[in-house]
Motif scaffolding. Structure first.
Motif, mmCIF file in Angstrom:
data_model
loop_
_atom_site.group_PDB
_atom_site.id
_atom_site.type_symbol
_atom_site.label_atom_id
_atom_site.label_comp_id
_atom_site.label_asym_id
_atom_site.label_seq_id
_atom_site.Cartn_x
_atom_site.Cartn_y
_atom_site.Cartn_z
ATOM 1 N N TYR A 1 0.860 -1.175 0.000
ATOM 2 C CA TYR A 1 0.000 0.000 0.000
ATOM 3 C C TYR A 1 0.900 1.230 0.000
ATOM 4 O O TYR A 1 1.777 1.368 0.850
ATOM 5 C CB TYR A 1 -0.902 0.011 1.235
ATOM 6 N N GLU B 1 -3.560 7.359 -3.457
ATOM 7 C CA GLU B 1 -3.323 6.058 -2.834
ATOM 8 C C GLU B 1 -3.266 4.985 -3.915
ATOM 9 O O GLU B 1 -4.092 4.962 -4.821
ATOM 10 C CB GLU B 1 -4.441 5.732 -1.847
ATOM 11 N N LYS C 1 -14.717 -9.538 -3.583
ATOM 12 C CA LYS C 1 -15.430 -8.329 -3.997
ATOM 13 C C LYS C 1 -14.946 -7.848 -5.360
ATOM 14 O O LYS C 1 -15.758 -7.446 -6.205
ATOM 15 C CB LYS C 1 -15.251 -7.227 -2.961
ATOM 16 N N THR D 1 -5.782 3.729 -9.027
ATOM 17 C CA THR D 1 -7.018 3.883 -8.262
ATOM 18 C C THR D 1 -8.042 4.749 -8.992
ATOM 19 O O THR D 1 -7.689 5.757 -9.598
ATOM 20 C CB THR D 1 -6.694 4.498 -6.890
ATOM 21 N N TYR D 2 -9.300 4.326 -8.896
ATOM 22 C CA TYR D 2 -10.454 4.967 -9.544
ATOM 23 C C TYR D 2 -10.447 4.801 -11.059
ATOM 24 O O TYR D 2 -11.284 5.366 -11.743
ATOM 25 C CB TYR D 2 -10.548 6.452 -9.189
ATOM 26 N N SER E 1 -8.913 -3.027 -3.947
ATOM 27 C CA SER E 1 -9.134 -3.397 -2.550
ATOM 28 C C SER E 1 -7.948 -2.942 -1.705
ATOM 29 O O SER E 1 -6.794 -3.283 -2.000
ATOM 30 C CB SER E 1 -9.303 -4.913 -2.420
ATOM 31 N N ASP F 1 -7.373 -1.734 4.574
ATOM 32 C CA ASP F 1 -8.333 -1.410 5.625
ATOM 33 C C ASP F 1 -9.761 -1.818 5.276
ATOM 34 O O ASP F 1 -10.703 -1.497 6.002
ATOM 35 C CB ASP F 1 -8.288 0.085 5.940
ATOM 36 N N GLY F 2 -9.920 -2.538 4.159
ATOM 37 C CA GLY F 2 -11.242 -3.027 3.778
ATOM 38 C C GLY F 2 -11.969 -2.170 2.761
ATOM 39 O O GLY F 2 -13.000 -2.589 2.218
ATOM 40 N N ARG F 3 -11.462 -0.975 2.465
ATOM 41 C CA ARG F 3 -12.099 -0.134 1.455
ATOM 42 C C ARG F 3 -11.955 -0.752 0.067
ATOM 43 O O ARG F 3 -10.935 -1.357 -0.239
ATOM 44 C CB ARG F 3 -11.466 1.261 1.433
ATOM 45 N N VAL F 4 -12.959 -0.559 -0.750
ATOM 46 C CA VAL F 4 -12.900 -0.974 -2.155
ATOM 47 C C VAL F 4 -13.338 0.226 -3.000
ATOM 48 O O VAL F 4 -14.493 0.646 -2.938
ATOM 49 C CB VAL F 4 -13.810 -2.178 -2.449
ATOM 50 N N THR F 5 -12.405 0.792 -3.750
ATOM 51 C CA THR F 5 -12.752 1.893 -4.641
ATOM 52 C C THR F 5 -13.157 1.347 -5.999
ATOM 53 O O THR F 5 -12.687 0.290 -6.420
ATOM 54 C CB THR F 5 -11.572 2.864 -4.811
#
Length: 409
Positions: A71, A89, A112, A187-188, A194, A197-201
């Motif tokens: 990360y 990120e 996911k 990202t995006y 994934s 911290d569990g976020r999924v963008t």
């Protein structure tokens, strides 16, 4: 037969483009109807039972492969697509030659991410976690092998809307041959990233209408900035990977598929640390400087899109070609589709689907890995590679193109 939806330029057949919403919606509706009607021809009994088994072909190198994820957070710039995000990120996967196989095989992607990627392709008739169960060849607990400053580094960039995992088989191949490989999730710009911290963008850029050449040039420039930041984090004064001392900082290169291939041109123009580059089936909007680019470059694509003199996407390669002043090749793979240069060409067949290719997915992957590996062996290791000099009887699908003469043979 059903076809996986590709993200291509409206009216075109390839390159880092996104189809129109109306056309894409109609295609997905048609595909979903086929799935619902049971019109697919399953590739295996497992597929027929609703529990497809997918796997990546084993790499051909002599070394076991290890992997881990990083990360990274660039606080020097806001996110280019979500201005409220004050830092960029990124998630990066590393593959490397290992001292011995580990006990735990790496997961291909999270459940996911699998769900969102299948949904994006209209494949709602498959179990949502299908791709997360894909068998890989790398181990998450394997100890890296190599002497300090001995391993070349290759950065990989995926296609627009696609996760970094689509290039896993290529990464495993290079790592098995003694390379460190870093694949970047931009990202995006893909259906799912994934975070620890569990976020999924999800894909913000996919929802932008009216993407023209200037927009794609912006995307390529943004990805080039991502790659330079990743290099800083891997070989800078405070590297984020504890085994970064294995990397030979004088032997770094990049390859990418579709938008990632186009970004390779932009990244090489912006960062001299990249000594060589490969564009896999990606139209390029970046304009190289008048002085040109003297470092080695390989263009590898499909004839339907990149035959010299045949269309808009081929014209973007011709523009790049004219300003490549060093070693260069323009190669086409007969029968290939856009997905043929990635894992998806293999996995689609295992799921009983088609992607429009006339070359089997595993064979297309063999060709891609062979030519990309030969290119890096030649230009990062100085090893002669006859495969790159002329057509090969062992690879009859590959033709060598001369854009000045508008011929391929």
């Amino acid at each position: 037969m059903a076809y996986l939806i590709e993200h291509v330029k409206p009216g075109g057949t390839g390159g880092p483009r996104r189809s129109s919403r109306r056309g894409r919606a109609a295609a997905i509706a048609g595909l979903t109807a086929v799935l619902a009607a049971g019109g697919l021809v399953p590739a295996s009994p497992a597929a027929a039972s609703g529990a497809p088994v997918t796997y990546l072909p084993a790499p051909t190198g002599s070394r076991p492969v290890g992997t881990r994820s990083l990360y990274l957070k660039d606080t020097s710039r806001p996110d280019p697509w979500v201005p409220t995000a004050k830092a960029r990120e990124l998630m990066v996967s590393l593959w490397y030659p290992a001292a011995a196989p580990g006990r735990r095989r790496a997961q291909y992607m999270t459940p996911k991410a699998s769900e969102l990627l299948l949904k994006d392709g209209g494949l709602t008739g498959l179990p949502a976690d299908t791709l997360s169960r894909t068998r890989t060849n790398a181990f998450t607990d394997a100890r890296p092998a190599g002497r300090p400053h001995s391993l070349p580094l290759v950065v990989l960039s995926p296609g627009h809307a696609k996760p970094r995992t689509e290039l896993t088989a290529l990464a495993e191949e290079l790592a098995s041959r003694g390379y460190v490989v870093a694949a970047v999730d931009h990202t995006y710009e893909n259906v799912a990233t994934s975070f620890p911290d569990g976020r999924v963008t999800t894909c913000v850029t996919c929802e932008i209408d009216g993407k023209g050449p200037d927009w794609w040039a912006k995307l390529e420039k943004s990805r080039a900035a991502d790659v330079s930041f990743v290099l800083d984090e891997l070989i800078g004064a405070r590297p984020k990977w504890k085994d970064s001392a294995l990397i030979d900082r004088s032997r770094i290169a990049m390859a990418g598929h579709s938008a990632g291939g186009a970004a390779t041109v932009a990244a090489m123009a912006a960062d001299r640390r990249l000594r060589a580059g490969v564009d896999l089936d990606g139209s390029v909007e970046t304009i190289l400087p008048d002085a040109g680019l003297a470092r080695p470059f390989l263009l590898l694509g499909k004839p339907a899109t990149y035959t010299p003199g045949k269309g808009e996407s081929a014209a973007t390669w011709e523009r790049v070609w004219a300003r490549l002043t060093g070693w260069k090749r323009w190669l086409l793979v007969t029968g290939a589709a856009h997905t043929s240069f990635t894992d998806l060409g293999v996995l689609i067949g295992q799921l009983g689907l088609e992607d429009g290719a006339d070359i089997p997915g595993p064979r297309a992957l063999d060709v891609t890995r062979a030519y990309v590996s030969a290119f890096f062996d030649r230009h990062l290791r100085g090893k002669p590679q006859p495969l790159l000099d002329k057509p090969s009887a062992g690879m009859p699908e590959v033709t060598f193109c001369d854009p000045e003469k508008k011929t391929c043979a």
